[in-house]
Design a protein around this motif. Structure first.
Motif, PDB file in Angstrom:
ATOM      1  N   TRP A 166      29.498  21.797  16.423  1.00 31.63           N
ATOM      2  CA  TRP A 166      30.594  22.210  15.518  1.00 31.63           C
ATOM      3  C   TRP A 166      30.325  23.591  14.936  1.00 31.63           C
ATOM      4  O   TRP A 166      31.171  24.479  14.978  1.00 31.63           O
ATOM      5  CB  TRP A 166      30.735  21.158  14.417  1.00 31.63           C
ATOM      6  CG  TRP A 166      31.675  21.502  13.321  1.00 31.63           C
ATOM      7  CD1 TRP A 166      33.044  21.466  13.361  1.00 31.63           C
ATOM      8  CD2 TRP A 166      31.324  21.913  11.985  1.00 31.63           C
ATOM      9  NE1 TRP A 166      33.556  21.829  12.141  1.00 31.63           N
ATOM     10  CE2 TRP A 166      32.522  22.107  11.283  1.00 31.63           C
ATOM     11  CE3 TRP A 166      30.115  22.120  11.325  1.00 31.63           C
ATOM     12  CZ2 TRP A 166      32.551  22.517   9.944  1.00 31.63           C
ATOM     13  CZ3 TRP A 166      30.138  22.525   9.999  1.00 31.63           C
ATOM     14  CH2 TRP A 166      31.344  22.710   9.332  1.00 31.63           C
ATOM     15  N   TYR A 167      29.108  23.815  14.420  1.00 27.80           N
ATOM     16  CA  TYR A 167      28.883  25.137  13.809  1.00 27.80           C
ATOM     17  C   TYR A 167      28.677  26.222  14.856  1.00 27.80           C
ATOM     18  O   TYR A 167      28.701  27.399  14.546  1.00 27.80           O
ATOM     19  CB  TYR A 167      27.813  25.120  12.703  1.00 27.80           C
ATOM     20  CG  TYR A 167      26.364  24.809  13.043  1.00 27.80           C
ATOM     21  CD1 TYR A 167      25.633  25.551  13.973  1.00 27.80           C
ATOM     22  CD2 TYR A 167      25.682  23.805  12.347  1.00 27.80           C
ATOM     23  CE1 TYR A 167      24.300  25.292  14.221  1.00 27.80           C
ATOM     24  CE2 TYR A 167      24.340  23.542  12.587  1.00 27.80           C
ATOM     25  CZ  TYR A 167      23.653  24.291  13.530  1.00 27.80           C
ATOM     26  OH  TYR A 167      22.320  24.033  13.775  1.00 27.80           O
TER      27      TYR A 167
ATOM     28  N   VAL B  80      35.204  21.328  17.968  1.00 24.84           N
ATOM     29  CA  VAL B  80      35.908  22.099  16.952  1.00 24.84           C
ATOM     30  C   VAL B  80      36.840  21.239  16.120  1.00 24.84           C
ATOM     31  O   VAL B  80      36.871  21.310  14.892  1.00 24.84           O
ATOM     32  CB  VAL B  80      36.695  23.236  17.637  1.00 24.84           C
ATOM     33  CG1 VAL B  80      37.601  23.928  16.641  1.00 24.84           C
ATOM     34  CG2 VAL B  80      35.718  24.209  18.251  1.00 24.84           C
TER      35      VAL B  80
ATOM     36  N   GLY C 217      35.951  18.444  12.710  1.00 25.61           N
ATOM     37  CA  GLY C 217      35.722  18.768  11.303  1.00 25.61           C
ATOM     38  C   GLY C 217      34.523  18.018  10.753  1.00 25.61           C
ATOM     39  O   GLY C 217      34.067  17.034  11.339  1.00 25.61           O
TER      40      GLY C 217
ATOM     41  N   HIS D 193      35.358  28.391  11.720  1.00 14.72           N
ATOM     42  CA  HIS D 193      35.752  27.203  10.950  1.00 14.72           C
ATOM     43  C   HIS D 193      34.558  26.640  10.159  1.00 14.72           C
ATOM     44  O   HIS D 193      34.725  26.132   9.057  1.00 14.72           O
ATOM     45  CB  HIS D 193      36.352  26.128  11.881  1.00 14.72           C
ATOM     46  CG  HIS D 193      35.456  25.742  13.016  1.00 14.72           C
ATOM     47  ND1 HIS D 193      35.635  26.199  14.287  1.00 14.72           N
ATOM     48  CD2 HIS D 193      34.359  24.960  13.068  1.00 14.72           C
ATOM     49  CE1 HIS D 193      34.685  25.713  15.071  1.00 14.72           C
ATOM     50  NE2 HIS D 193      33.909  24.963  14.361  1.00 14.72           N
TER      51      HIS D 193
ATOM     52  N   ASP E 168      33.968  28.808   7.040  1.00 12.65           N
ATOM     53  CA  ASP E 168      34.938  28.455   5.986  1.00 12.65           C
ATOM     54  C   ASP E 168      34.504  27.172   5.284  1.00 12.65           C
ATOM     55  O   ASP E 168      34.522  27.079   4.060  1.00 12.65           O
ATOM     56  CB  ASP E 168      36.338  28.243   6.588  1.00 12.65           C
ATOM     57  CG  ASP E 168      36.935  29.557   7.065  1.00 12.65           C
ATOM     58  OD1 ASP E 168      36.418  30.620   6.650  1.00 12.65           O
ATOM     59  OD2 ASP E 168      37.902  29.517   7.847  1.00 12.65           O
ATOM     60  N   ALA E 169      34.124  26.167   6.086  1.00  7.04           N
ATOM     61  CA  ALA E 169      33.743  24.871   5.502  1.00  7.04           C
ATOM     62  C   ALA E 169      32.477  25.001   4.663  1.00  7.04           C
ATOM     63  O   ALA E 169      32.371  24.394   3.594  1.00  7.04           O
ATOM     64  CB  ALA E 169      33.542  23.848   6.620  1.00  7.04           C
TER      65      ALA E 169
END
Ligand code: NAP
Length: 558
Positions: A237-238, A245, A248, A287, A290-291
């Motif tokens: 994810w990262y 993606v 989340g 993303h 941002d998270a």
């Protein structure tokens, strides 16, 4: 002044080959090679030529005088490796070093050895070291295949974004993407788009470098709750892996529990508490950045089921945590064995690296105030993951001494649990598979019972060893393949490279080639330049394929 090898050492021994005085050890010919976490320069023998620093693919080697505060202890770590050893002594294996052994000729082929056509499935480190060996030492033509429409494997999708030096090994590999004897078919999955038989029919040999693409499970109640993820999924994810993606990650709770004591556990713990503005200068997925900017996580508890003397992480990754800006590293003292082992350890011991860290009792309910912190909690296992249907709210762990069943338990409040307890290989279509180890049975890389098929990397030896370990692993597999070729034991192919290219395109019209890959690379670097970052990764298959196509068209119309 001498040079020293530092944290990012990838152990691939490129430096050993260029050292004019043989002062870097262990060498691949020495028994200790592969058992040490890094290579070491003998300060007594180093002549300060800098050849190793130039050759190092991951920028791990520096003059001792220029080491930063966080790197300074590596001068001692390098020197300590040679304590008690006689420089220039005759033995190669013992505590003596620097003897010149017999010359090693990497590849010794008959003069009439013709060019082979070899498919390499997987473009991560194992596949690329194998391709590199074939391209540098033989006249082989190499077909590079990957199921994703972009190359790189774990260099792109596994290495943490705050390890840019390690990622540099990708530059070494990408030089071969446009090699005149390489054909690249990205976005082709063996078993889905082409069968293993079709692949073999168009090549003299096939090398499978498909890694270990899934993760191990804990086998405890609550493991399937949302909020309980594999570290593999979190890392993907990262790192903007197209398959990760959309999912989340919920970072709304103050504590995360990470299970496992390997380098992956330390990677994910570090990313969770690192300063997002420092990560903003890396290629972390947009993303994820941002998270993490919106994250409420302040504490990561890293659970080791054994003691600090048995931790699987490397000393260099632990030392790096000690220097993480704005993050406190502490040890949970719920079990008296932990402190006893640390206190008794020597400075060079695994547990000795924890000397001087504060010892705390983790507050079960919630993290205490103050700095963001990482808590290393040894001798502690997960018993159950608790929470309602919507997620995790605490993790029941063994507590206060005893070996699990005999000891007590504590419920640590946490909103996310990441299991970092190792990767696991998946069966490869057409090849035998050992369920117990998650690997393909082989002899020196040759797949048992499937002539012309070979394995390399984690699918061959299991999911351990960093990037550089794949270099010697690939050398073994390529050596076996070439020996089989010389012995006439490879099945003759029935189709040529052009026929395979046609077949691949018929089966999947979205295939990306070397020019498409170069277009992706340009586009990502351009996006990065605008934001002051090395690159901004395209994060979906659609974006990757469209960019590969538009970049190619743009070049054709120029
Ligand atoms: P690993 O090094 O094998 O560590 C796995 C950890 O999980 C061990 O601490 C193991 O404990 C623990 N574990 C296994 N089963 C468990 C269970 N059921 N309950 C609790 N704990 C359990 O695996 P990894 O961290 O995935 O790393 C894979 C390889 O990649 C390693 O060679 C690593 O060094 C390399 N890597 C390197 C870097 C880097 O250099 N920065 C970064 C990432 C990965 P036991 O020891 O008790 O079995």
């Amino acid at each position: 002044m001498t040079y020293a090898i530092t944290q990012t050492c990838c152990n691939d021994a490129t430096c050993v080959a260029v050292c004019p005085v043989n002062c870097i050890h262990p060498t691949p010919e020495e028994r200790a090679f592969g058992s040490t976490e890094m290579l070491h320069i003998d300060p007594r023998a180093c002549i300060d030529c800098g050849a190793c620093a130039d050759a190092c693919p991951v920028d791990a080697i520096f003059p001792v005088d220029s080491l930063s505060a966080g790197q300074r202890e590596y001068a001692d770590i390098n020197a300590a490796y040679y304590e008690g050893a006689e420089p220039l002594a005759a033995e190669v294996d013992g505590p003596n070093f620097h003897a010149w052994g017999e010359p090693v000729f990497e590849r010794n082929l008959p003069s009439d050895f013709g060019p082979l056509r070899v498919a390499v499935v997987g473009t991560g480190p194992a596949g690329m070291y194998a391709a590199q060996d074939l391209l540098l030492h033989t006249a082989a033509e190499v077909t590079l295949i990957d199921r994703l429409p972009v190359a790189g494997g774990l260099v792109r999708y596994g290495v943490a974004p705050d390890h840019p030096a390690t990622k540099k090994v990708g530059d070494t590999f990408s030089r071969f993407h446009s090699h005149p004897r390489v054909r690249m078919h990205l976005g082709i999955e063996v078993g889905r788009d082409v069968t293993p038989e079709e692949l073999s029919a168009h090549h003299d040999a096939v090398v499978y470098a498909v890694g270990a693409s899934t993760d191990r499970r804990l086998g405890v109640p609550g493991e399937d709750k949302p909020g309980c993820l594999s570290a593999t999924a979190f890392v993907a994810w990262y790192n903007a892996h197209p398959e990760a993606v959309a999912q989340g990650v919920d970072l709304s709770a103050e504590r995360v529990v990470v299970v496992g004591n390997g380098n992956v556990a330390l990677d994910v713990a570090r990313i969770l508490v690192a300063d997002p503005e420092a990560l903003a200068a890396t290629d972390i997925a947009a993303h994820a950045l941002d998270a993490l900017r919106a994250s409420r996580v302040r504490e990561v508890v890293v659970l080791g089921r054994r003691g600090p003397e048995d931790a699987a992480y490397t000393r260099s990754e632990l030392l790096a945590l000690k220097h993480l800006e704005g993050v406190e590293l502490v040890v949970d003292d719920h079990d008296p064995r932990t402190a006893a082992v640390i206190d008794a350890a020597g400075a060079g011991d695994r547990a000795g690296a924890l000397k001087g860290l504060a010892r705390v009792r983790t507050d079960a309910a919630s993290p205490t105030g103050g700095e963001r912190r990482i808590v290393l909690r040894f001798h502690s296992q997960v018993r159950e993951i608790l929470g309602d249907g919507d997620g995790v709210n605490s993790v029941r762990v063994t507590d206060g001494g005893g070996d699990g069943d005999g000891g007590g338990t504590a419920d640590l409040g946490a909103g996310l649990l990441l299991r970092a307890i190792g990767y696991r290989g998946l069966p490869v279509p057409g090849l035998p598979f050992d369920e117990a180890s998650g690997t393909v049975p082989h002899e020196g890389g040759r797949v048992a019972g499937v002539p012309g098929s070979y394995v390399v990397g984690w699918i061959k030896r299991g999911p351990s060893g960093g990037i550089g370990a794949n270099r010697t692993c690939a050398a073994e597999t390529v050596g076996t393949l070439l020996a089989d070729a010389v012995a006439g034991e490879l099945p003759a192919p029935t189709g040529d490279a052009k026929a395979f290219r046609r077949l691949a395109r018929q089966r999947n019209r979205r295939v990306v080639d070397a020019r498409g890959l170069a277009a992706i690379d340009r586009a990502e670097r351009d996006r990065g330049r605008r934001d002051g970052r090395p690159r901004v990764k395209l994060a979906t298959v659609e974006e990757l394929v469209a960019t590969a196509r538009s970049g190619r068209l743009l070049r054709l119309t120029r």
